[in-house]
Scaffold this motif. Structure first.
Motif, PDB file in Angstrom:
ATOM      1  N   ASP A  76     -11.031  -9.851  -3.610  1.00  0.00           N
ATOM      2  CA  ASP A  76     -12.015  -9.085  -3.027  1.00  0.00           C
ATOM      3  C   ASP A  76     -11.932  -9.528  -1.357  1.00  0.00           C
ATOM      4  O   ASP A  76     -12.492  -8.364  -0.766  1.00  0.00           O
ATOM      5  CB  ASP A  76     -13.128  -9.722  -3.698  1.00  0.00           C
ATOM      6  CG  ASP A  76     -14.358  -8.586  -3.512  1.00  0.00           C
ATOM      7  OD1 ASP A  76     -14.138  -7.543  -3.716  1.00  0.00           O
ATOM      8  OD2 ASP A  76     -15.385  -9.012  -3.184  1.00  0.00           O
TER       9      ASP A  76
ATOM     10  N   ILE B 110     -11.930  -1.529   2.466  1.00  0.00           N
ATOM     11  CA  ILE B 110     -12.085  -0.369   1.223  1.00  0.00           C
ATOM     12  C   ILE B 110     -13.665  -0.924   0.537  1.00  0.00           C
ATOM     13  O   ILE B 110     -13.790  -1.897   0.328  1.00  0.00           O
ATOM     14  CB  ILE B 110     -11.040  -0.860   0.181  1.00  0.00           C
ATOM     15  CG1 ILE B 110      -9.710  -0.411   0.697  1.00  0.00           C
ATOM     16  CG2 ILE B 110     -11.358  -0.126  -1.097  1.00  0.00           C
ATOM     17  CD1 ILE B 110      -8.562  -0.961  -0.215  1.00  0.00           C
TER      18      ILE B 110
ATOM     19  N   ILE C 273     -13.704   1.485  -5.002  1.00  0.00           N
ATOM     20  CA  ILE C 273     -12.359   1.412  -5.584  1.00  0.00           C
ATOM     21  C   ILE C 273     -12.656   2.534  -6.650  1.00  0.00           C
ATOM     22  O   ILE C 273     -13.516   2.449  -7.779  1.00  0.00           O
ATOM     23  CB  ILE C 273     -11.962   0.081  -6.263  1.00  0.00           C
ATOM     24  CG1 ILE C 273     -11.695  -1.067  -5.019  1.00  0.00           C
ATOM     25  CG2 ILE C 273     -10.685   0.393  -7.287  1.00  0.00           C
ATOM     26  CD1 ILE C 273     -11.339  -2.256  -5.719  1.00  0.00           C
TER      27      ILE C 273
ATOM     28  N   LEU D 260     -17.356  -6.790  -8.826  1.00  0.00           N
ATOM     29  CA  LEU D 260     -17.427  -5.730  -8.022  1.00  0.00           C
ATOM     30  C   LEU D 260     -18.974  -4.562  -8.377  1.00  0.00           C
ATOM     31  O   LEU D 260     -19.420  -4.179  -7.482  1.00  0.00           O
ATOM     32  CB  LEU D 260     -16.329  -4.822  -8.098  1.00  0.00           C
ATOM     33  CG  LEU D 260     -15.167  -5.352  -7.420  1.00  0.00           C
ATOM     34  CD1 LEU D 260     -13.965  -4.195  -7.704  1.00  0.00           C
ATOM     35  CD2 LEU D 260     -15.195  -5.068  -5.925  1.00  0.00           C
TER      36      LEU D 260
ATOM     37  N   ARG E 136      -9.787  -6.838  -0.290  1.00  0.00           N
ATOM     38  CA  ARG E 136     -10.193  -5.487  -0.143  1.00  0.00           C
ATOM     39  C   ARG E 136     -11.250  -5.526   1.114  1.00  0.00           C
ATOM     40  O   ARG E 136     -10.960  -4.384   1.953  1.00  0.00           O
ATOM     41  CB  ARG E 136     -11.413  -5.253  -1.351  1.00  0.00           C
ATOM     42  CG  ARG E 136     -12.088  -3.979  -1.423  1.00  0.00           C
ATOM     43  CD  ARG E 136     -12.898  -4.217  -2.674  1.00  0.00           C
ATOM     44  NE  ARG E 136     -14.223  -5.184  -2.418  1.00  0.00           N
ATOM     45  CZ  ARG E 136     -15.137  -5.119  -1.717  1.00  0.00           C
ATOM     46  NH1 ARG E 136     -15.344  -3.954  -1.048  1.00  0.00           N
ATOM     47  NH2 ARG E 136     -16.317  -6.221  -1.381  1.00  0.00           N
ATOM     48  N   GLU E 137     -11.946  -6.616   1.222  1.00  0.00           N
ATOM     49  CA  GLU E 137     -12.808  -6.301   2.691  1.00  0.00           C
ATOM     50  C   GLU E 137     -11.747  -6.557   3.849  1.00  0.00           C
ATOM     51  O   GLU E 137     -12.298  -5.563   4.781  1.00  0.00           O
ATOM     52  CB  GLU E 137     -13.684  -7.672   2.709  1.00  0.00           C
ATOM     53  CG  GLU E 137     -14.838  -7.656   1.316  1.00  0.00           C
ATOM     54  CD  GLU E 137     -15.755  -8.982   1.543  1.00  0.00           C
ATOM     55  OE1 GLU E 137     -15.337  -9.904   2.269  1.00  0.00           O
ATOM     56  OE2 GLU E 137     -16.767  -8.842   0.669  1.00  0.00           O
TER      57      GLU E 137
ATOM     58  N   LYS F 232     -19.149  -0.958  -7.055  1.00  0.00           N
ATOM     59  CA  LYS F 232     -18.105  -0.461  -5.819  1.00  0.00           C
ATOM     60  C   LYS F 232     -16.796  -0.076  -6.567  1.00  0.00           C
ATOM     61  O   LYS F 232     -15.947   0.342  -6.131  1.00  0.00           O
ATOM     62  CB  LYS F 232     -17.882  -1.843  -5.158  1.00  0.00           C
ATOM     63  CG  LYS F 232     -18.803  -2.561  -4.256  1.00  0.00           C
ATOM     64  CD  LYS F 232     -18.292  -3.593  -3.361  1.00  0.00           C
ATOM     65  CE  LYS F 232     -19.425  -4.013  -2.554  1.00  0.00           C
ATOM     66  NZ  LYS F 232     -20.418  -4.927  -3.259  1.00  0.00           N
TER      67      LYS F 232
ATOM     68  N   THR G  14       1.065  -1.082   0.188  1.00  0.00           N
ATOM     69  CA  THR G  14      -0.097   0.044   0.175  1.00  0.00           C
ATOM     70  C   THR G  14       0.853   1.013  -0.100  1.00  0.00           C
ATOM     71  O   THR G  14       1.923   1.134   0.582  1.00  0.00           O
ATOM     72  CB  THR G  14      -0.853   0.067   1.160  1.00  0.00           C
ATOM     73  OG1 THR G  14      -0.074   0.073   2.432  1.00  0.00           O
ATOM     74  CG2 THR G  14      -1.874  -1.288   1.405  1.00  0.00           C
TER      75      THR G  14
ATOM     76  N   VAL H 209      -8.937   5.297  -4.055  1.00  0.00           N
ATOM     77  CA  VAL H 209      -8.167   4.073  -4.147  1.00  0.00           C
ATOM     78  C   VAL H 209      -8.017   3.704  -5.571  1.00  0.00           C
ATOM     79  O   VAL H 209      -8.794   3.725  -6.477  1.00  0.00           O
ATOM     80  CB  VAL H 209      -9.081   2.949  -3.699  1.00  0.00           C
ATOM     81  CG1 VAL H 209      -8.410   1.589  -3.621  1.00  0.00           C
ATOM     82  CG2 VAL H 209      -9.342   3.134  -1.977  1.00  0.00           C
TER      83      VAL H 209
ATOM     84  N   TRP I  66      -6.080   0.658  -7.431  1.00  0.00           N
ATOM     85  CA  TRP I  66      -5.976  -0.794  -7.427  1.00  0.00           C
ATOM     86  C   TRP I  66      -5.211  -1.186  -8.717  1.00  0.00           C
ATOM     87  O   TRP I  66      -5.811  -1.488  -9.813  1.00  0.00           O
ATOM     88  CB  TRP I  66      -7.174  -1.728  -6.912  1.00  0.00           C
ATOM     89  CG  TRP I  66      -6.616  -3.062  -6.327  1.00  0.00           C
ATOM     90  CD1 TRP I  66      -5.846  -3.777  -6.725  1.00  0.00           C
ATOM     91  CD2 TRP I  66      -7.141  -3.406  -4.884  1.00  0.00           C
ATOM     92  NE1 TRP I  66      -5.544  -4.822  -5.850  1.00  0.00           N
ATOM     93  CE2 TRP I  66      -6.563  -4.679  -4.726  1.00  0.00           C
ATOM     94  CE3 TRP I  66      -7.826  -2.906  -3.801  1.00  0.00           C
ATOM     95  CZ2 TRP I  66      -6.294  -5.515  -3.779  1.00  0.00           C
ATOM     96  CZ3 TRP I  66      -7.818  -3.839  -2.750  1.00  0.00           C
ATOM     97  CH2 TRP I  66      -7.097  -4.942  -2.381  1.00  0.00           C
TER      98      TRP I  66
ATOM     99  N   TRP J 163     -12.842  -8.914 -12.065  1.00  0.00           N
ATOM    100  CA  TRP J 163     -13.172  -8.255 -10.980  1.00  0.00           C
ATOM    101  C   TRP J 163     -14.164  -7.270 -10.925  1.00  0.00           C
ATOM    102  O   TRP J 163     -15.065  -7.118 -10.011  1.00  0.00           O
ATOM    103  CB  TRP J 163     -11.892  -7.853 -10.066  1.00  0.00           C
ATOM    104  CG  TRP J 163     -12.061  -7.627  -8.815  1.00  0.00           C
ATOM    105  CD1 TRP J 163     -13.059  -7.965  -7.769  1.00  0.00           C
ATOM    106  CD2 TRP J 163     -11.010  -6.861  -7.858  1.00  0.00           C
ATOM    107  NE1 TRP J 163     -12.653  -7.581  -6.326  1.00  0.00           N
ATOM    108  CE2 TRP J 163     -11.789  -6.892  -6.365  1.00  0.00           C
ATOM    109  CE3 TRP J 163      -9.726  -6.261  -8.077  1.00  0.00           C
ATOM    110  CZ2 TRP J 163     -10.987  -6.191  -5.216  1.00  0.00           C
ATOM    111  CZ3 TRP J 163      -9.218  -5.652  -7.030  1.00  0.00           C
ATOM    112  CH2 TRP J 163      -9.794  -5.650  -5.803  1.00  0.00           C
TER     113      TRP J 163
ATOM    114  N   LEU K 244      -9.499   0.472 -10.963  1.00  0.00           N
ATOM    115  CA  LEU K 244      -9.030  -0.571 -11.008  1.00  0.00           C
ATOM    116  C   LEU K 244      -8.191  -0.891 -12.411  1.00  0.00           C
ATOM    117  O   LEU K 244      -8.880  -0.410 -13.406  1.00  0.00           O
ATOM    118  CB  LEU K 244      -9.990  -1.774 -10.699  1.00  0.00           C
ATOM    119  CG  LEU K 244      -9.809  -3.006 -10.968  1.00  0.00           C
ATOM    120  CD1 LEU K 244      -8.899  -3.587  -9.724  1.00  0.00           C
ATOM    121  CD2 LEU K 244     -11.069  -4.076 -11.102  1.00  0.00           C
TER     122      LEU K 244
END
Length: 355
Positions: free
Chosen positions: A132, A140, A143, A163, A135-136, A166, A44, A55, A57, A159, A146
């Protein structure tokens, strides 16, 4: 991960860190098999803003790792396009890879010995599910962007489908929605090279190492364009042997074999082969149409491995798709090299969102 809260500041300060996420629950894979727990190494950079909507990713390609600031240094880093002083940047080593995540050389908790050839088959959906869970774990909820290229782009697209709302922006570089027979063919020739190594089949970390060298040499032919080889590997004088390109390919093969292992390479190329966003979802077009995020598909004009038409197909079939193209003699590898073009394309994409 180093987490500190400044009580006088509305920001959660997250220092640059490399950590390992451990999930002890069995992960049900698309094959029906179960992975009895797993680990993901991740990095990170930066901090979450008050609304937690900054965010970024990043998902790495086939032999990449979680240190995105090293292999994408022209795009990620202070004063670069994705700046950790403005964004919270996350990058995890994919499941099956050998840079800190659970992979064939990891201990199988059922036997107390490495998995070796018993490591289960993974798909891009399995990889997305594992990300994922991370992520949880990180708390977060949304996002902003991505982004991934090649295998990373395949996982990112999978993903993004999972998502839904999200994720706000999805950037897919030099990738596709379903792996083509052409790409599978390249991967199969590489696995054949690994199989031809007399050590393949042995339960040792070094198994298939020489075969991996040959596999990497084959891969390099698909990562670059003939123009790039003609410009950088042509011999200055008439020769009948000991060509520059021969030395270059052997060097690249040796270089990878000294930092990677053949079992992980085998696993990840099989994952790439199995990529099909439309499997069990009514086909590729239908699956793409169900992705609600803004999608930027970036192709490379001289990519021999993931054809630009495949990126165009993604942009044409998602709800909010944009296609842009990198012009480069580097071929497939251009998404890791052409930083000026990438920054311009990305800037335009984000500006369009604000119009």
């Amino acid at each position: 991960m180093n987490l500190t809260m400044n009580l006088k500041s509305p920001y959660l300060i997250i220092d640059m860190a490399q950590e390992t996420y451990t999930n002890e629950d069995p992960l049900k894979l698309e094959s029906g098999e179960f992975l009895p727990g797993f680990q993901l190494a991740y990095t990170t950079q930066g901090h979450l803003n008050t609304s937690k909507d900054n965010v970024i990713w990043v998902i790495h390609a086939l032999t990449g790792d979680a240190n995105v600031q090293e292999w994408w240094s022209g795009l990620v880093g202070e004063d670069k396009f994705y700046d950790p002083t403005k964004h919270f940047i996350v990058c995890a080593n994919l499941l099956g890879s050998c840079y800190g995540s659970t992979q064939p050389l990891s201990e199988n908790p059922k036997t107390g010995k490495p998995y070796y050839y018993d490591f289960p088959h993974l798909t891009t959906k399995d990889m997305a599910l594992s990300l994922d869970l991370l992520r949880e774990h990180l708390g977060i909820m949304e996002i902003n962007t991505l982004i991934g290229g090649s295998l990373g782009g395949q996982v990112a697209l999978e993903w993004a489908y999972l998502l839904k709302h999200k994720v706000k922006n999805t950037v897919i570089l030099a990738s596709n929605a379903k792996t083509s027979p052409w790409t599978i063919g390249f991967n199969e020739t590489q696995r054949m090279a690994i199989e031809s190594d007399s050590t393949w089949g042995q339960s040792t970390p070094e198994a298939g190492k020489k075969g991996l060298e040959a596999a990497r040499a084959i891969a390099m032919l698909s990562y670059r364009h003939p123009e790039n080889f003609a410009e950088n590997q042509a011999d200055a004088e008439d020769k009948t042997d000991q060509f520059r390109v021969s030395s270059y390919l052997r060097y690249q093969g040796n270089k990878l074999a000294n930092r990677f292992n053949a079992l992980s390479y085998w696993t990840l190329t099989k994952t790439m082969d199995s990529h099909d966003l439309g499997r069990g979802r009514g086909g590729v077009k239908k699956a793409l149409s169900e992705i609600p995020s803004r999608v930027l598909a970036i192709g490379v004009d001289r990519d021999l491995l993931f054809l630009r038409e495949e990126s165009q197909f993604i942009a044409q079939n998602v709800q909010l798709g944009t296609y842009r193209e990198i012009q480069s003699p580097y071929g497939h590898d251009a998404f890791l090299i052409e930083y000026s073009q990438l920054s311009y394309i990305l800037s335009s994409f984000y500006l369009e969102a604000n119009d």
